[in-house]
Scaffold this active site. Structure first.
Site, PDB file in Angstrom:
ATOM      1  N   TYR A 160      -9.653 -15.156  59.398  1.00 32.16           N
ATOM      2  CA  TYR A 160     -10.737 -16.037  59.911  1.00 32.16           C
ATOM      3  C   TYR A 160     -12.088 -15.666  59.094  1.00 32.16           C
ATOM      4  CZ  TYR A 160      -9.514 -19.130  63.543  1.00 32.16           C
ATOM      5  OH  TYR A 160      -9.150 -20.273  64.349  1.00 32.16           O
TER       6      TYR A 160
ATOM      7  N   GLU B 121     -15.340 -17.813  59.454  1.00 33.44           N
ATOM      8  CA  GLU B 121     -16.520 -18.507  60.012  1.00 33.44           C
ATOM      9  C   GLU B 121     -17.703 -18.082  59.299  1.00 33.44           C
ATOM     10  OE1 GLU B 121     -16.511 -18.985  64.165  1.00 33.44           O
ATOM     11  OE2 GLU B 121     -14.745 -20.005  64.251  1.00 33.44           O
TER      12      GLU B 121
ATOM     13  N   ASP C   7     -18.356 -41.439  48.153  1.00 38.41           N
ATOM     14  CA  ASP C   7     -16.915 -41.027  48.396  1.00 38.41           C
ATOM     15  C   ASP C   7     -15.975 -41.169  46.914  1.00 38.41           C
ATOM     16  OD1 ASP C   7     -14.334 -40.618  49.396  1.00 38.41           O
ATOM     17  OD2 ASP C   7     -14.791 -41.475  51.451  1.00 38.41           O
TER      18      ASP C   7
ATOM     19  N   THR D 168     -11.711 -35.784  48.545  1.00 39.74           N
ATOM     20  CA  THR D 168     -10.764 -34.874  48.856  1.00 39.74           C
ATOM     21  C   THR D 168     -10.454 -34.027  47.592  1.00 39.74           C
ATOM     22  OG1 THR D 168      -9.287 -37.035  48.287  1.00 39.74           O
ATOM     23  CG2 THR D 168      -9.749 -36.220  50.726  1.00 39.74           C
TER      24      THR D 168
ATOM     25  N   LYS E  96      -5.933 -35.850  45.120  1.00 39.09           N
ATOM     26  CA  LYS E  96      -5.582 -37.145  44.642  1.00 39.09           C
ATOM     27  C   LYS E  96      -5.446 -37.127  43.292  1.00 39.09           C
ATOM     28  CE  LYS E  96      -7.079 -39.574  48.689  1.00 39.09           C
ATOM     29  NZ  LYS E  96      -7.803 -39.196  49.889  1.00 39.09           N
TER      30      LYS E  96
ATOM     31  N   ARG F 199      -4.192 -30.160  49.688  1.00 37.07           N
ATOM     32  CA  ARG F 199      -4.677 -30.937  50.677  1.00 37.07           C
ATOM     33  C   ARG F 199      -6.014 -30.308  51.197  1.00 37.07           C
ATOM     34  NH1 ARG F 199      -0.750 -35.329  51.866  1.00 37.07           N
ATOM     35  NH2 ARG F 199      -2.565 -36.043  53.125  1.00 37.07           N
TER      36      ARG F 199
HETATM   37  N1  DSN Z   1      -5.100 -41.129  52.071  1.00 37.19           N
HETATM   38  C1  DSN Z   1      -5.993 -42.176  51.954  1.00 37.19           C
HETATM   39  C2  DSN Z   1      -5.637 -43.198  50.846  1.00 37.19           C
HETATM   40  O1  DSN Z   1      -4.090 -43.298  50.882  1.00 37.19           O
HETATM   41  O2  DSN Z   1      -6.191 -43.773  50.230  1.00 37.19           O
HETATM   42  C3  DSN Z   1      -6.607 -42.932  52.971  1.00 37.19           C
HETATM   43  O3  DSN Z   1      -7.146 -41.942  54.096  1.00 37.19           O
END
Ligand code: DSN
Length: 423
Positions: free
Chosen positions: A56, A58, A202, A228, A231, A237
């Site tokens: 942990y 924090e 984003d 994120t 991708k 993740r």
């Molecule tokens: N995971 C994103 C996507 O597939 O574009 C959506 O949250």
């Protein structure tokens, strides 16, 4: 077999071990075209499966609420510094658990419940967390939206400016999940400045393209960047929020203690490893190849009479409107999956059909480019997609099974990190 091997799970929980092996095989044997997915490296997989999971932490490096941070602090600091260097930003927070909490932290930092926020509408290519009515971001804030022009399939910046000046949102978000075209970050930043909004980019889908120089960067134009890490960036993740100096403190306070508890340290290490990989010269080649493959696939599909929203792609993603083919996106996606080609059904702009049974399919090339497929494979891939969709219309299951076998045959020559045919 899953790689690295999983002997402890095999002995303690064979049921779950079997399913992990099955998923590794499934990923190895399918052409994976979901544009938000990828294959992480074995190094990233290893980082995510370590004892860092046990701790942990924090707080932030140097200011924690638990003792024993002698090792975690440098790991998080390295991840932050790598993000700053790779994206050219003043500040990075690597703690958001994923994209939705990252975006929620942005709202917490710069808006109050009931305030107006503005983003691309979900059916036009935005994200749930950009104020969709079913999302907390649409329920707790007054969300207004922009879309794309019906004649071009592209964002109309005049419309964005009109809506922003009329509605005066606290936050203006650019980016989304089904945008096949280059995002004009300086233009969004200028509109936000004129409207008195905090501009947020984003970049979840295109972070790897930006890191690899295959898409213009919002850094230096847009003060708050959300992404994120799993991708096109090809990490675990997770998510990051990156800012200029002026917005750093508000974001850090919003992530912790505003929204989250302890960061997931194993993920932080995975992010650090992935950021190092994305800093290598070879990642620039990877990013360029993703776009080259997407363009080649777009050309090959158009040659077979498929309608692409906006008429093509500038990035990793294609949005195909199947209306003229006489099949909905959902039955097409299900047939393609049986044929070994994995993608998702998707709404297209101005879609007359329902979101769970829409007119389109969404495809992307990040994962197949990681496998090593190149532009020379795209005509064959378009041919298989066309065969499978035609077979779906005719209920021709034999063709779907034949295509799946041909797909497996091709992929056998392109190893996947995380799976080996050998025990
Ligand atoms: N995971 C994103 C996507 O597939 O574009 C959506 O949250």
């Amino acid at each position: 077999m899953h790689q690295p091997s999983i002997p402890q799970i095999e002995s303690s929980d064979p049921e779950i071990a079997g399913l992990i092996h099955d998923e590794a095989r499934r990923q190895a044997e399918k052409i994976r075209l979901i544009p938000s997915e990828n294959y992480v490296s074995l190094a990233v997989l290893e980082a995510c499966g370590t004892v860092l999971n046990n701790k942990y932490s924090e707080g932030y490096p140097g200011k924690r609420y638990y003792e024993g941070q002698q090792i975690i602090d440098p790991i998080e600091t390295i991840a932050v510094e790598r993000a700053r260097a790779l994206f050219g930003v003043d500040h990075a927070n690597v703690q958001p658990y994923s994209g939705s909490p990252a975006n929620l932290a942005v709202y917490l930092a710069f808006a109050q419940p009931g305030d107006t926020i503005m983003g691309m509408s979900l059916p036009m290519g935005g994200h749930l967390t950009h104020g969709a009515g079913v999302s907390i971001t649409g329920k707790w804030f007054r969300a207004v939206h922009y879309g794309v022009r019906q004649d071009t399939g592209r964002v109309d910046l005049d419309e964005v400016r009109d809506v922003a000046l009329r509605e005066r949102p606290k936050i203006l978000i650019c980016g989304g999940t089904a945008i096949p075209r280059t995002i004009d970050f300086p233009a969004f930043a200028a509109i936000a400045a004129e409207a008195g909004a905090v501009c947020v980019a984003d970049i979840a889908h295109i972070a790897g393209l930006i890191a690899g120089g295959a898409h213009p960067s919002p850094a230096g134009h847009v003060p708050v960047i959300s992404t994120t890490t799993h991708k096109t960036l090809r990490g675990p993740r997770g998510a990051m929020l990156m800012t200029d100096a002026a917005h750093a403190t508000a974001i850090d306070k919003a992530v912790f203690p505003g929204l989250q508890g302890g960061p997931h340290n194993h993920t932080t290490a995975g992010i650090a490893v992935a950021l190092r990989e994305a800093s290598a010269p070879s990642f620039r080649d990877y990013a360029a190849a993703i776009v080259a493959n997407a363009k080649a696939l777009a050309t090959a599909l158009q040659a077979r009479g498929y309608d692409l929203v906006s008429g093509g792609t500038d990035n990793h993603l294609l949005l195909v409107d199947l209306t003229s083919k006489g099949i909905g996106g959902k039955p097409a996606a299900k047939a393609l999956d049986r044929a070994g080609i994995e993608l998702n059904f998707n709404t297209v702009p101005f879609d007359p059909r329902r979101p769970f049974d829409p007119s389109g399919i969404r495809l992307g090339t990040p994962a197949i480019t990681t496998r090593g497929l190149d532009e020379s494979h795209m005509p064959a891939l378009a041919g298989w997609i066309d065969e499978a969709i035609t077979a779906a219309i005719k209920d021709d299951e034999a063709t779907l099974d034949r295509v799946a076998a041909e797909v497996r045959g091709l992929l056998a020559a392109f190893p996947m990190p995380g799976w080996s045919a050998q025990p």
